[in-house]
Design a protein around this motif. Structure first.
Motif, mmCIF file in Angstrom:
data_model
loop_
_atom_site.group_PDB
_atom_site.id
_atom_site.type_symbol
_atom_site.label_atom_id
_atom_site.label_comp_id
_atom_site.label_asym_id
_atom_site.label_seq_id
_atom_site.Cartn_x
_atom_site.Cartn_y
_atom_site.Cartn_z
ATOM 1 N N ASN A 100 0.983 -1.078 -0.027
ATOM 2 C CA ASN A 100 0.098 0.061 0.086
ATOM 3 C C ASN A 100 0.966 1.194 0.018
ATOM 4 N N VAL A 101 0.821 2.010 -1.313
ATOM 5 C CA VAL A 101 1.730 3.120 -1.358
ATOM 6 C C VAL A 101 1.349 4.348 -1.115
ATOM 7 N N TYR A 102 1.944 5.429 -0.377
ATOM 8 C CA TYR A 102 1.505 6.666 -0.685
ATOM 9 C C TYR A 102 2.715 7.525 -0.755
ATOM 10 N N ALA A 103 3.115 8.176 -1.963
ATOM 11 C CA ALA A 103 4.395 8.463 -2.518
ATOM 12 C C ALA A 103 4.307 9.899 -1.844
ATOM 13 N N PRO A 104 5.774 10.228 -1.637
ATOM 14 C CA PRO A 104 5.828 11.824 -1.263
ATOM 15 C C PRO A 104 5.710 12.743 -2.470
ATOM 16 N N TYR A 110 11.372 -10.933 -1.811
ATOM 17 C CA TYR A 110 10.211 -11.836 -1.488
ATOM 18 C C TYR A 110 9.742 -12.462 -2.740
ATOM 19 N N ASP A 111 9.407 -13.747 -2.714
ATOM 20 C CA ASP A 111 8.607 -14.389 -3.755
ATOM 21 C C ASP A 111 7.000 -14.420 -3.496
ATOM 22 N N GLY A 112 6.681 -14.997 -4.553
ATOM 23 C CA GLY A 112 5.086 -14.856 -4.474
ATOM 24 C C GLY A 112 4.364 -13.870 -5.380
ATOM 25 N N PHE A 113 3.028 -13.858 -5.405
ATOM 26 C CA PHE A 113 2.374 -12.685 -6.138
ATOM 27 C C PHE A 113 2.575 -11.334 -5.404
ATOM 28 N N TRP A 114 2.862 -10.310 -6.397
ATOM 29 C CA TRP A 114 2.879 -8.941 -5.789
ATOM 30 C C TRP A 114 1.655 -8.091 -6.072
ATOM 31 N N ILE A 115 1.176 -7.281 -5.375
ATOM 32 C CA ILE A 115 0.190 -6.293 -5.669
ATOM 33 C C ILE A 115 0.614 -4.996 -5.289
ATOM 34 N N VAL A 116 0.913 -3.971 -5.997
ATOM 35 C CA VAL A 116 1.417 -2.839 -5.539
ATOM 36 C C VAL A 116 0.476 -1.807 -5.866
ATOM 37 N N GLY A 117 -0.301 -1.184 -4.924
ATOM 38 C CA GLY A 117 -1.397 -0.061 -5.166
ATOM 39 C C GLY A 117 -1.512 1.032 -4.436
ATOM 40 N N GLY A 118 -1.891 2.146 -4.492
ATOM 41 C CA GLY A 118 -1.879 3.407 -4.035
ATOM 42 C C GLY A 118 -2.028 4.615 -4.550
ATOM 43 N N ASP A 119 -1.647 5.764 -4.102
ATOM 44 C CA ASP A 119 -1.255 6.855 -4.620
ATOM 45 C C ASP A 119 -0.005 7.206 -4.865
ATOM 46 N N PHE A 120 0.461 7.172 -6.000
ATOM 47 C CA PHE A 120 2.077 7.376 -6.344
ATOM 48 C C PHE A 120 2.471 8.786 -6.761
ATOM 49 N N ASN A 121 1.536 9.612 -6.624
ATOM 50 C CA ASN A 121 2.017 10.907 -6.715
ATOM 51 C C ASN A 121 2.667 11.164 -7.850
ATOM 52 N N ALA A 122 2.423 10.446 -9.038
ATOM 53 C CA ALA A 122 3.497 10.592 -10.311
ATOM 54 C C ALA A 122 2.502 10.074 -11.144
#
Length: 393
Positions: A62-66, A86-98
């Motif tokens: 869960n991302v909230y970028a500066p 880390y292995d496995g499934f990856w989900i990266v989501g949130g406000d990337f401010n870009a």
């Protein structure tokens, strides 16, 4: 949070806000997701655990970028290192401010260096982005003049392979300048998947020979021309399927060899420097794997271009039978004559074209005209129902 969730059966990780900015929270159903570990930072929360019914470990960031470009770049580097560990499934989501591309902003300044940093993080981490549906932008200013796509979901290829038809849906904004964005992995059954040609196949070894040999071996005499073309494309399709299966097996073997050689060289690096020849082998293997991953990502993006639903009237429809009915009714309406009776035009002095021009207009199309029309359509078009696109032809 129990009042918000509605019961006590949930897990939670959070990062407090700093003044009026920041603040992150992750919530999950304890009966569906079992937390193994978590990593927290001012700008992200990573939760890692086991999802019920899923054989692989799931990692969610869960991302909230500066705001600052250097701070964002430092965050991308930290997240890239985290993903690689880390292995496995990856989900990266949130406000990337870009944003990643210029068209993801409207009436806002586009900063190429900021976009390049984000795109480098996406590529180096092996992440793929689902197309956003429902809206083009996820943030807007108070007056509505400035818009940007700041919120997104990125997944790794393992997740994408498992759920290629997942979609990211933007929901109406009500209480925030950002609209909610949801990742939906629920499969919708529209029937069997059709055959499809991918552009990456056309440049692969053996593809052209397979198609040429199939054309020469096909016996289409005795059929009506339209029927002969359909049967010929079906015959070619069968040969391409055989070639595709062998190609996938062969590329899998190449990938395994490249990965094994890289592992051996990395072990050597722990005890001594590589020779010039070994450095070249490492560079070539990395290049091979990168090209395979890029080609695979492009094919997966093409494969995921499916219709998840339609806006029919004022309603969003996702049930397959209703979507098919909506598409059928739309195209049927294009062949309906609304005017029941046309007026008769009587004008004895109306100018007419010559009989020779009239005959030319009614003449059959020549082979050269048909070829020019097909080749003039451009090669980057959606495939037809038979799965063949214009670039193939």
């Amino acid at each position: 949070m129990s009042n918000f969730w509605g019961s006590q059966g949930f897990g939670m990780e959070s990062v407090d806000a700093s003044g009026l900015s920041g603040g992150l929270i992750c919530l999950w159903d304890d009966s569906l997701f079992h937390l193994v570990s978590s990593v927290k930072n001012r700008h992200f929360i990573m939760v890692r655990g086991q999802l019920v019914g899923c054989n692989s470990v799931v990692n969610y960031l869960n991302v909230y970028a500066p705001q600052g470009i250097p701070a964002k770049k430092a965050l991308w580097e930290e997240l890239s290192a985290l993903i690689s560990n880390y292995d496995g499934f990856w989900i990266v989501g949130g406000d990337f401010n870009a944003v990643r591309f210029r068209e993801e902003r409207r009436n806002c300044s586009f900063k190429p260096s900021c976009a390049n940093n984000l795109n480098a993080f996406v590529f180096e981490s092996g992440l793929i982005e689902y197309d956003l549906r429902g809206m083009q932008f996820t943030w807007r200013s108070d007056n509505g003049n400035k818009l940007s796509k700041l919120d997104r979901f990125l997944v790794n290829s393992d997740f994408f392979n498992e759920w290629p038809e997942a979609r990211v849906q933007a929901l109406p904004r009500k209480w925030s300048d950002h609209c909610p964005v949801i990742l939906i992995a629920k499969a919708v059954n529209f029937g069997p998947h059709p055959f499809r040609i991918f552009n990456s196949w056309l440049d692969k070894e053996g593809f052209s020979e397979v198609v040429e040999n199939a054309c020469l071996e096909f016996a289409g005499s005795g059929y009506h021309p339209d029927t002969a073309l359909i049967k010929k494309l079906g015959f070619i399709c069968g040969r391409i399927r055989e070639w595709r299966d062998k190609m996938i097996q062969k590329e899998g073997e190449f990938r395994q060899v490249a990965e094994n050689e890289l592992e051996d060289l990395e072990l050597i690096l722990e005890s001594r420097d590589l020779s010039e020849e070994e450095e070249w082998v490492m560079s070539e293997n990395k290049k091979i794997l990168a090209e395979m991953e890029f080609s695979k990502a492009m094919d997966l993006r093409k494969a995921s271009n499916v219709i998840h639903g339609l806006s029919i009237g004022d309603n969003w429809v996702s049930k397959p039978s209703l979507v098919k009915k909506g598409v059928f009714n739309f195209f049927r309406s294009k062949f309906v004559e609304e005017c029941e009776a046309r007026p008769t035009l009587i004008c004895a002095n109306l100018k007419k074209i010559s009989s020779s021009d009239a005959s030319w207009l009614e003449a059959q199309f020549s082979r050269d005209e048909i070829k020019a029309a097909v080749f003039g359509c451009g090669d980057d078009r959606a495939p037809g129902p038979d799965g063949f696109n214009f670039r193939f032809f």
